[in-house]
Write a protein that holds these residues in place. Structure first.
Motif, PDB file in Angstrom:
ATOM      1  N   ALA B   2      48.906  41.657  54.154  1.00 16.59           N
ATOM      2  CA  ALA B   2      48.533  40.859  53.128  1.00 16.59           C
ATOM      3  C   ALA B   2      49.407  39.576  52.506  1.00 16.59           C
ATOM      4  O   ALA B   2      50.571  39.887  52.687  1.00 16.59           O
ATOM      5  CB  ALA B   2      48.233  41.542  52.065  1.00 16.59           C
ATOM      6  N   LYS B   3      48.434  38.503  52.367  1.00 14.39           N
ATOM      7  CA  LYS B   3      49.566  37.515  51.626  1.00 14.39           C
ATOM      8  C   LYS B   3      49.957  37.644  50.351  1.00 14.39           C
ATOM      9  O   LYS B   3      49.600  38.332  49.650  1.00 14.39           O
ATOM     10  CB  LYS B   3      48.607  36.248  51.691  1.00 14.39           C
ATOM     11  N   LYS B   4      51.378  37.266  50.386  1.00 18.50           N
ATOM     12  CA  LYS B   4      52.193  37.712  48.860  1.00 18.50           C
ATOM     13  C   LYS B   4      51.462  36.833  47.833  1.00 18.50           C
ATOM     14  O   LYS B   4      51.338  35.427  48.124  1.00 18.50           O
ATOM     15  CB  LYS B   4      53.489  37.083  49.096  1.00 18.50           C
ATOM     16  N   GLU B   5      51.105  37.610  46.932  1.00 15.29           N
ATOM     17  CA  GLU B   5      50.544  36.679  45.760  1.00 15.29           C
ATOM     18  C   GLU B   5      51.444  36.247  44.739  1.00 15.29           C
ATOM     19  O   GLU B   5      52.676  36.649  44.999  1.00 15.29           O
ATOM     20  CB  GLU B   5      49.825  37.896  44.899  1.00 15.29           C
ATOM     21  N   ARG B   6      51.175  35.273  44.142  1.00 15.85           N
ATOM     22  CA  ARG B   6      51.968  34.211  43.341  1.00 15.85           C
ATOM     23  C   ARG B   6      51.998  34.603  41.892  1.00 15.85           C
ATOM     24  O   ARG B   6      50.727  34.648  41.534  1.00 15.85           O
ATOM     25  CB  ARG B   6      52.193  32.908  43.925  1.00 15.85           C
ATOM     26  N   ALA B   7      52.883  34.483  41.087  1.00 17.05           N
ATOM     27  CA  ALA B   7      52.648  34.619  39.808  1.00 17.05           C
ATOM     28  C   ALA B   7      53.105  33.261  38.913  1.00 17.05           C
ATOM     29  O   ALA B   7      54.086  32.795  39.319  1.00 17.05           O
ATOM     30  CB  ALA B   7      53.302  35.786  39.120  1.00 17.05           C
ATOM     31  N   CYS B   8      52.552  33.101  37.826  1.00 12.88           N
ATOM     32  CA  CYS B   8      53.086  31.705  37.304  1.00 12.88           C
ATOM     33  C   CYS B   8      54.133  32.216  36.262  1.00 12.88           C
ATOM     34  O   CYS B   8      54.523  33.098  35.889  1.00 12.88           O
ATOM     35  CB  CYS B   8      51.697  31.399  36.073  1.00 12.88           C
ATOM     36  N   LYS B   9      55.152  31.086  36.461  1.00  9.10           N
ATOM     37  CA  LYS B   9      56.360  31.357  35.845  1.00  9.10           C
ATOM     38  C   LYS B   9      56.412  31.296  34.501  1.00  9.10           C
ATOM     39  O   LYS B   9      57.329  31.586  33.643  1.00  9.10           O
ATOM     40  CB  LYS B   9      57.568  30.205  36.277  1.00  9.10           C
ATOM     41  N   GLU B  10      55.181  30.627  33.953  1.00  5.21           N
ATOM     42  CA  GLU B  10      55.290  30.451  32.313  1.00  5.21           C
ATOM     43  C   GLU B  10      54.384  31.595  31.655  1.00  5.21           C
ATOM     44  O   GLU B  10      54.896  32.577  30.806  1.00  5.21           O
ATOM     45  CB  GLU B  10      54.484  29.287  32.052  1.00  5.21           C
ATOM     46  N   CYS B  11      53.256  31.944  32.095  1.00  2.00           N
ATOM     47  CA  CYS B  11      52.349  32.688  31.351  1.00  2.00           C
ATOM     48  C   CYS B  11      52.264  34.159  32.414  1.00  2.00           C
ATOM     49  O   CYS B  11      51.648  35.173  31.909  1.00  2.00           O
ATOM     50  CB  CYS B  11      50.878  32.347  31.395  1.00  2.00           C
ATOM     51  N   GLY B  12      52.805  34.224  33.485  1.00  3.12           N
ATOM     52  CA  GLY B  12      52.553  35.393  34.399  1.00  3.12           C
ATOM     53  C   GLY B  12      51.663  35.868  35.049  1.00  3.12           C
ATOM     54  O   GLY B  12      51.309  36.637  35.890  1.00  3.12           O
ATOM     55  N   ARG B  13      50.355  34.982  34.858  1.00  5.74           N
ATOM     56  CA  ARG B  13      49.099  35.059  35.683  1.00  5.74           C
ATOM     57  C   ARG B  13      49.306  35.094  37.227  1.00  5.74           C
ATOM     58  O   ARG B  13      50.053  34.382  37.692  1.00  5.74           O
ATOM     59  CB  ARG B  13      48.011  33.824  35.371  1.00  5.74           C
ATOM     60  N   ILE B  14      48.770  36.080  37.903  1.00  8.79           N
ATOM     61  CA  ILE B  14      48.718  36.340  39.248  1.00  8.79           C
ATOM     62  C   ILE B  14      47.599  35.454  39.954  1.00  8.79           C
ATOM     63  O   ILE B  14      46.354  35.672  39.582  1.00  8.79           O
ATOM     64  CB  ILE B  14      48.788  37.616  39.416  1.00  8.79           C
ATOM     65  N   TYR B  15      47.974  34.720  41.186  1.00 11.69           N
ATOM     66  CA  TYR B  15      47.270  34.155  41.918  1.00 11.69           C
ATOM     67  C   TYR B  15      47.165  34.514  43.265  1.00 11.69           C
ATOM     68  O   TYR B  15      48.453  35.099  43.662  1.00 11.69           O
ATOM     69  CB  TYR B  15      47.536  32.559  42.125  1.00 11.69           C
ATOM     70  N   THR B  16      46.366  34.235  44.245  1.00 12.22           N
ATOM     71  CA  THR B  16      46.351  34.633  45.586  1.00 12.22           C
ATOM     72  C   THR B  16      47.327  33.864  46.356  1.00 12.22           C
ATOM     73  O   THR B  16      48.273  34.311  46.996  1.00 12.22           O
ATOM     74  CB  THR B  16      45.055  34.743  46.399  1.00 12.22           C
ATOM     75  N   SER B  17      47.353  32.427  46.022  1.00 19.67           N
ATOM     76  CA  SER B  17      47.979  31.593  46.838  1.00 19.67           C
ATOM     77  C   SER B  17      48.449  30.561  46.018  1.00 19.67           C
ATOM     78  O   SER B  17      49.329  29.609  46.473  1.00 19.67           O
ATOM     79  CB  SER B  17      47.439  31.081  48.217  1.00 19.67           C
ATOM     80  N   GLN B  18      47.847  30.129  45.023  1.00 19.49           N
ATOM     81  CA  GLN B  18      47.901  28.825  44.110  1.00 19.49           C
ATOM     82  C   GLN B  18      49.387  28.740  43.918  1.00 19.49           C
ATOM     83  O   GLN B  18      50.271  29.535  43.312  1.00 19.49           O
ATOM     84  CB  GLN B  18      47.186  29.131  42.839  1.00 19.49           C
ATOM     85  N   GLU B  19      49.869  27.280  44.189  1.00 15.99           N
ATOM     86  CA  GLU B  19      51.306  27.262  43.972  1.00 15.99           C
ATOM     87  C   GLU B  19      51.408  26.424  42.265  1.00 15.99           C
ATOM     88  O   GLU B  19      52.754  26.558  42.066  1.00 15.99           O
ATOM     89  CB  GLU B  19      51.646  25.899  44.890  1.00 15.99           C
ATOM     90  N   VAL B  20      50.385  26.136  41.587  1.00 14.30           N
ATOM     91  CA  VAL B  20      50.525  25.693  40.309  1.00 14.30           C
ATOM     92  C   VAL B  20      49.526  26.370  39.576  1.00 14.30           C
ATOM     93  O   VAL B  20      48.436  26.543  39.871  1.00 14.30           O
ATOM     94  CB  VAL B  20      50.418  24.264  40.237  1.00 14.30           C
TER      95      VAL B  20
END
Lengths: 156, 63
Positions: B2-20
């Motif tokens: 599975a592709k590594k999910e990403r989390a927003c550095k400000e609010c912590g929201r988790i995204y599948t691949s979104q960089e911003v």
């Protein structure tokens, strides 16, 4: 606030899947479950906040890898430590014997020579290497096999 | 894998691949720990303690 927290047992490694499947059911069926927390450092359990235990039971119905609710409500104060997960490096000390669990040295055993808490990195010396070269790895890529204090057991 | 999910550095929201992050415009990071799913932020004590006032998937610690 009028909510209760219970722990739900899951198959180890499936904590996140149970949380996601449960959440999908809650959103679809409208159960009174408010939040699901997957703690970083306890395996096989998730924490669920709901109006009452019955709502959690309803939300869990048919969800694979769920092994039932642990009896007994958990006070929020008891779970606050999971709100700020501690990185693995905080549990490692100089002299510990570790196994590398990812990266090019996966499966190799090593001794910890330095811990960098700020960078969350650990410097180790591999046992198999003829010349001890320090290798710096990420905190998540190791597993502690033996703590420094218990090392004397192997003498002789 | 599975592709590594990403989390927003400000609010912590988790995204599948979104960089911003679409909510706070902050960069996301693949290096995060802890996972919480908020379903009713207004009724959840956990959400209140974590300072989360929106529904969704959040990381608890982002590097």
């Amino acid at each position: 606030m009028d909510s209760k927290i219970y722990a739900v047992r899951t198959t180890i490694g499936q904590e996140r899947n149970v949380a996601d499947m449960m959440s999908a059911r809650i959103e679809k069926e409208g159960f009174e479950v408010y939040a699901v927390l997957v703690p970083h450092d306890i395996r096989g359990y998730i924490l669920v906040e709901a109006k009452d235990k019955t709502e959690i039971e309803k939300a869990l119905r048919g969800v694979a890898h769920n092994k039932g609710i642990v009896p007994g409500e958990i006070p929020i104060a008891d779970i606050e430590r999971f709100f700020e997960p501690k990185p693995m490096v905080t549990k490692v000390e100089q002299g510990d014997i570790v196994e590398l669990i990812s990266g090019p040295f996966k499966g190799e055993k090593a001794r910890v020579v330095r811990v960098d808490l700020k960078k969350e990195e650990i410097t180790v010396e591999l046992f198999e290497a003829t010349v001890p070269i320090p290798v710096t790895v990420k905190g998540e890529s190791i597993k502690v096999i033996r703590k420094e204090a218990s090392e004397s057991e192997t003498g002789g | 894998m599975a592709k590594k999910e990403r989390a927003c550095k400000e609010c912590g929201r988790i995204y599948t691949s979104q960089e911003v992050c679409v909510y706070c415009n902050a960069p996301t990071s693949p290096d995060w720990l802890g996972y919480v799913r908020i379903i009713s932020p207004e009724k959840s004590e956990i959400a209140q303690k974590l300072g989360i006032n929106a529904k969704g998937k959040f990381a608890l610690r982002i590097k």
